[in-house]
Design a protein around this motif. Sequence first.
Motif, mmCIF file in Angstrom:
data_model
loop_
_atom_site.group_PDB
_atom_site.id
_atom_site.type_symbol
_atom_site.label_atom_id
_atom_site.label_comp_id
_atom_site.label_asym_id
_atom_site.label_seq_id
_atom_site.Cartn_x
_atom_site.Cartn_y
_atom_site.Cartn_z
ATOM 1 N N GLY A 276 35.590 25.839 -108.151
ATOM 2 C CA GLY A 276 34.529 26.144 -107.206
ATOM 3 C C GLY A 276 33.241 25.429 -107.544
ATOM 4 N N GLY A 277 32.409 25.236 -106.545
ATOM 5 C CA GLY A 277 31.125 24.579 -106.730
ATOM 6 C C GLY A 277 29.975 25.568 -106.717
ATOM 7 N N ASN A 278 28.884 25.183 -107.341
ATOM 8 C CA ASN A 278 27.700 26.037 -107.393
ATOM 9 C C ASN A 278 26.901 26.013 -106.100
ATOM 10 O OD1 ASN A 278 28.270 26.688 -110.072
ATOM 11 N ND2 ASN A 278 27.070 24.993 -110.876
ATOM 12 N N ARG A 279 27.187 25.024 -105.246
ATOM 13 C CA ARG A 279 26.481 24.904 -103.970
ATOM 14 C C ARG A 279 27.493 24.812 -102.837
ATOM 15 N NH1 ARG A 279 23.045 19.765 -104.105
ATOM 16 N NH2 ARG A 279 24.856 18.943 -105.243
ATOM 17 N N GLY A 363 33.769 16.729 -118.558
ATOM 18 C CA GLY A 363 32.319 16.783 -118.716
ATOM 19 C C GLY A 363 31.642 17.628 -117.664
ATOM 20 N N ALA A 364 32.168 17.608 -116.441
ATOM 21 C CA ALA A 364 31.589 18.411 -115.369
ATOM 22 C C ALA A 364 31.743 19.900 -115.645
ATOM 23 C CB ALA A 364 32.238 18.039 -114.039
ATOM 24 N N ASP A 369 28.695 22.478 -114.168
ATOM 25 C CA ASP A 369 28.380 21.983 -112.834
ATOM 26 C C ASP A 369 29.406 22.463 -111.822
ATOM 27 O OD1 ASP A 369 26.672 20.033 -111.237
ATOM 28 O OD2 ASP A 369 28.662 19.198 -110.858
ATOM 29 N N ILE A 370 30.641 22.681 -112.267
ATOM 30 C CA ILE A 370 31.696 23.260 -111.442
ATOM 31 C C ILE A 370 32.367 24.379 -112.223
ATOM 32 C CG2 ILE A 370 32.153 21.291 -109.928
ATOM 33 C CD1 ILE A 370 34.271 20.337 -111.827
ATOM 34 N N GLN A 371 33.066 25.260 -111.506
ATOM 35 C CA GLN A 371 33.594 26.482 -112.101
ATOM 36 C C GLN A 371 35.091 26.607 -111.822
ATOM 37 O OE1 GLN A 371 31.181 27.829 -113.845
ATOM 38 N NE2 GLN A 371 29.641 26.545 -112.846
ATOM 39 N N LEU A 372 35.731 27.570 -112.486
ATOM 40 C CA LEU A 372 37.115 27.934 -112.186
ATOM 41 C C LEU A 372 37.153 29.440 -111.976
ATOM 42 C CD1 LEU A 372 40.049 29.116 -113.238
ATOM 43 C CD2 LEU A 372 40.000 27.131 -111.748
ATOM 44 N N TRP A 373 37.556 29.838 -110.778
ATOM 45 C CA TRP A 373 37.560 31.255 -110.428
ATOM 46 C C TRP A 373 38.968 31.766 -110.187
ATOM 47 C CZ3 TRP A 373 33.809 29.289 -106.260
ATOM 48 C CH2 TRP A 373 32.523 29.163 -106.795
ATOM 49 N N GLN A 374 39.227 32.980 -110.633
ATOM 50 C CA GLN A 374 40.369 33.761 -110.185
ATOM 51 C C GLN A 374 39.815 34.964 -109.434
ATOM 52 O OE1 GLN A 374 43.389 34.905 -113.005
ATOM 53 N NE2 GLN A 374 44.414 32.934 -112.826
ATOM 54 N N VAL A 375 40.130 35.014 -108.146
ATOM 55 C CA VAL A 375 39.624 36.070 -107.277
ATOM 56 C C VAL A 375 40.808 36.911 -106.804
ATOM 57 C CG1 VAL A 375 38.194 36.596 -105.271
ATOM 58 C CG2 VAL A 375 37.875 34.430 -106.500
ATOM 59 N N VAL A 376 40.720 38.213 -106.984
ATOM 60 C CA VAL A 376 41.749 39.128 -106.489
ATOM 61 C C VAL A 376 41.232 39.776 -105.210
ATOM 62 C CG1 VAL A 376 43.138 41.182 -106.969
ATOM 63 C CG2 VAL A 376 42.621 39.564 -108.815
ATOM 64 N N LEU A 377 42.017 39.666 -104.148
ATOM 65 C CA LEU A 377 41.648 40.196 -102.833
ATOM 66 C C LEU A 377 42.731 41.140 -102.333
ATOM 67 C CD1 LEU A 377 40.687 36.682 -101.633
ATOM 68 C CD2 LEU A 377 39.018 38.525 -101.706
#
Length: 390
Positions: A276-279, A363-364, A369-377
């Motif tokens: 995921g991105g911050n923006r 490096g990113a 600057d970028i993320q890794l998400w695990q989202v439970v829905l």
Amino acid sequence: MAQGKFSSQAADQLHQHSTGRRARDIVEALLQHAAIQIDGRQPWDMQVHDERLYDRVLSDGTLGLGEAWMDGWWDCAQLDEFTCRVLRAHLDRHLRIGWYALWRRFCGLLGNLQSRSRAFIVGQQHYDLGNQLYQCMLDQRMTYTCGYWAQASDLDQAQTHKLDLSCRKLGLQAGQRILDIGCGWGSFGEFAARHYGVEVVGITISREQAELARQRCQGLPVEIRLQDYRDLDERFDHIVSLGMFEHVGWKNYATYMQVVQRCLADGGLFLLHSIGGNRSLRHTDPWIDRYIFPNGGLPSIAQIGRACEPGLVMEDWHNFGADYDRTLMAWHANFERHWPQLEGQYDSRFRRMWRYYLLSCAGAFRARDIQLWQVVLSKGGVPGGYRSLR
């Protein structure tokens, strides 16, 4: 100059390029904000082999920087750290947008780069590069997503822990039917079927992945399909998607979530694992788009949230993006170690391209600057609440 955010003064220096100021002086001044020198002694310093580099970077931005690396115009002993420093100083946001990036943004606004007719492009251009390449680079299960390193000492353990964590977050029970959107080479399907006794349907847009995944899951209740997610219309107890949402595109986020709602049984859970991105953006880095993941894009928290409305409830949001730095560095080490087995199939320019991909992405993530998400829905919310697992 101390490392810090890109200043308005530095932006003015960049714009002076059009008035004739020497390109090298401009680039050198910009890099000072990231504590990077040209031909310096630190491992993150640029070693320039071709003076045309400076004009190329100022004209084409990050695309020009990456292409110049591929062409051997510059080197860096620690490209990952170079990228981390550049992104922490936000230098990338102030480089000129070249014609290619502008054209891609224009196409993305007018059309749908991830339409049904274009859905298989990334499979053909990236995932079908050859199974041997990924066998040499990845872990034993060929899991092409971020590992979970909290209690892991090597890549195989990190990927096993990630797969098990994903299964536990979904609360898998024997006999359940699970959908894996973007199944890759079948690592999740094989693991979940073998260790949790579930039936899995995995879909991919890569012929190479589908062929090897079927071999890997032979004898297990796992079905592998070459299929676009939009064609799904059947019921599953739970749904998982590990590292596929990055290919969906901002115009299709809502459609994707509608497919999840259509296919998810009442009381079922959906685990979304995505970079995921911050923006909130409607485009991606032009070099990544051109050479690595065509037509892709990184969703933001806001974009995911809007796409989930109104039918899905967010039960848990877990960020372990810093683990992707370590995962990518492990992939790079494997790639370099096994290059003698690959060089008969790929040329030296491909090797430089692939190294740039792995190290710049590491490096990113290191720069956050970028993320890794695990989202439970869930559909309508878990009665009594969902218990977060780590």
